[in-house]
Each structure stands twice: as structure tokens, then as C-alpha cells.
Write a protein that holds these residues in place. Structure first.
Motif, PDB file in Angstrom:
ATOM      1  N   HIS A   1       0.831  -1.216   0.000  1.00 19.93           N
ATOM      2  CA  HIS A   1       0.000   0.000   0.000  1.00 19.93           C
ATOM      3  C   HIS A   1       0.860   1.259   0.000  1.00 19.93           C
ATOM      4  CE1 HIS A   1       0.865  -1.080   4.235  1.00 19.93           C
ATOM      5  NE2 HIS A   1       1.183   0.214   4.296  1.00 19.93           N
TER       6      HIS A   1
ATOM      7  N   HIS B   1       0.658   4.995   1.958  1.00 18.10           N
ATOM      8  CA  HIS B   1      -0.057   5.599   3.069  1.00 18.10           C
ATOM      9  C   HIS B   1      -0.989   6.674   2.501  1.00 18.10           C
ATOM     10  CE1 HIS B   1       3.253   4.184   6.054  1.00 18.10           C
ATOM     11  NE2 HIS B   1       2.402   3.239   5.739  1.00 18.10           N
TER      12      HIS B   1
ATOM     13  N   GLU C   1       7.751   4.962   7.336  1.00 16.65           N
ATOM     14  CA  GLU C   1       7.564   3.773   8.179  1.00 16.65           C
ATOM     15  C   GLU C   1       8.934   3.159   8.434  1.00 16.65           C
ATOM     16  OE1 GLU C   1       4.225   1.487   7.171  1.00 16.65           O
ATOM     17  OE2 GLU C   1       4.725  -0.197   8.449  1.00 16.65           O
TER      18      GLU C   1
ATOM     19  N   HIS D   1       4.885   0.168  -0.190  1.00 20.70           N
ATOM     20  CA  HIS D   1       5.739  -0.908   0.311  1.00 20.70           C
ATOM     21  C   HIS D   1       4.969  -2.223   0.435  1.00 20.70           C
ATOM     22  CE1 HIS D   1       4.266   1.896   3.340  1.00 20.70           C
ATOM     23  NE2 HIS D   1       4.028   0.860   4.126  1.00 20.70           N
TER      24      HIS D   1
ATOM     25  N   HIS E   1      -4.116   3.844   5.112  1.00 22.84           N
ATOM     26  CA  HIS E   1      -3.647   2.909   4.086  1.00 22.84           C
ATOM     27  C   HIS E   1      -4.441   3.078   2.807  1.00 22.84           C
ATOM     28  CE1 HIS E   1      -2.290   0.918   7.860  1.00 22.84           C
ATOM     29  NE2 HIS E   1      -1.198   0.849   7.136  1.00 22.84           N
TER      30      HIS E   1
HETATM   31 ZN    ZN Z   1       2.697   1.004   5.671  1.00 19.48          ZN
END
Ligand code: ZN
Ligand code: F6R
Length: 195
Positions: A89, A91, A98, A137, A160
Motif C-alpha cells: 500500500h 499511506h 515507516e 511498500h 492505508h
Molecule cells: Zn505502511
């Protein structure tokens, strides 16, 4: 969810956090359209709806100052020549990063930007991966026998966005070639300007 400071443990052999609020499970049926080999996907599904990955989350308020955290576990397996992997996904708040710390297993993090830049980083016990803001990612387990276990942390307001990945997948696939993992082009992927 706790009000004040807290601590918990993540330990061998199963790495399940000693406290958590959500246990998310993703099965083969949740990955419809994600794997290139549709025939093998259908054949495997006919045999049973395997568990591909799990996430243990500690709940926090979904606001910018918080840090959401937990454990992701990708089980070993393949669909066609492609290894078991997360959906992947962006963000929703694109400008959120992350961080992942690998506890067990071997894998890759497949990443890309909306402009079509891509990166694939390897994951092994003790490795720290920083996913910068704007990078989608997906984690991939390339070990045929072990779970890929990672601790993750990201901003509380990130959210997400699965939609753009669901449409055509990532630019790169991780597949088994002659017994080893290889990064190859995804034939379904089209550059942003031609979509
Ligand atoms: Zn993530
Ligand atoms: C959170 C994050 C991970 C993933 C987890 C499952 O932002 O990146 O916790 O959510 O690895 O992957 P997805 O969400 O792509 O199914």
C-alpha cells in the motif's frame, strides 16, 4: 489501549507481542488479482484458503503525534513462482514514513513511488529498513521454510491506500528462478504517464 506509558515483549519462538489489540489475518482469497499466475492462484484456492500473512497491532489514536506499531508475519509459500507477500500500500497521507526491523526470516521489501521510481531492499534478522514518505511498500518472504517476522512503526495519521496497488501491482515482482529469489519486471505494470 493504554493511557500512560507501557512496555511489552516480542520474543522467540513465535514473536507474538505479549500484548496487542488487533490480530489481522490475510488469506489467499484476500489476494485476488495480486499474483501473476492466475491459474495457480485458482488451483490453490480450490484446495483451501491458506493463511498468507498476519499482523498484530497495538491500537493507538490515529493522529499525527502517535506512532502505530506491531508485528507482521509473512508465512512461507508461493503462488506460481511468486513468493507469499503482503498486499502492499501507499499511506493515505503520502508524506508519512515507516520503519521496519526484521526479527526472523529472509525477504525483500518492494517499494515504489507514484512517479514510478522503484527500490527493493533485502530483509534479514537485525536489519532496519526505513521506508521514506511517498514510497508504497510490500514485504515478500523468500525463505521456503521460515516465517518472515518484522516489527513496524509509522505515524498514527498515515492511513492505508490499497487501491492503486490493487489495480496493477508493483513495478517489480520477486519470483523464484532456479531455486533463488530474483527481482523481475511486472508485465502488468504501466508507467504513470500511460495509465
Ligand atoms: Zn505502511
Ligand atoms: C503499516 C504497514 C504494515 C502492513 C503489514 C501488512 O503501514 O505497512 O503494518 O500493514 O505488513 O501489509 P498490508 O497492509 O499491505 O496488507
Amino acid at each position: 489501549m493504554k493511557d500512560g506509558p507501557y512496555s511489552f515483549e516480542i520474543k522467540k519462538p513465535n514473536y507474538i507481542p505479549s500484548q496487542y489489540d488487533n490480530h489481522i489475518t490475510r488469506h489467499l482469497s484476500n489476494m485476488a488479482g495480486q499474483y501473476l499466475d492466475q491459474d495457480d492462484f485458482e488451483n490453490q484456492l480450490a484446495e483451501g484458503d491458506n493463511l498468507l500473512y498476519e499482523v498484530y497491532e497495538l491500537k493507538r489514536p490515529e493522529v499525527a503525534g502517535e506512532i502505530l506499531h506491531g508485528i507482521s508475519i509473512v508465512h512461507p509459500g508461493k503462488v506460481g513462482q511468486e513468493y507469499y507477500m503482503t498486499k502492499g500500500h501507499y499511506h493515505t497521507v503520502l508524506a508519512t514514513a515507516e520503519i521496519y526491523y526484521t526479527l526472523q526470516g529472509q525477504g525483500y521489501m518492494v517499494m515504489e513511488t507514484p512517479e514510478g521510481d522503484w527500490s527493493v531492499e533485502s530483509l534479514s534478522p537485525g536489519s532496519v529498513l526505513y521506508v521514506p514518505p511517498r514510497w508504497a511498500h510490500r514485504s515478500v518472504n523468500i525463505d521456503p521454510t521460515q516465517d518472515l517476522v518484522m516489527f513496524f512503526a509509522y505515524p498514527g495519521d498515515a492511513g492505508h491506500n490499497y487501491a492503486s496497488i490493487e489495480t496493477q501491482g508493483f513495478r517489480k515482482l520477486v519470483v523464484e528462478v532456479d531455486g533463488s529469489a530474483a527481482v523481475v519486471d511486472n508485465p502488468r505494470w504501466a508507467p504513470p504517464e500511460s495509465r
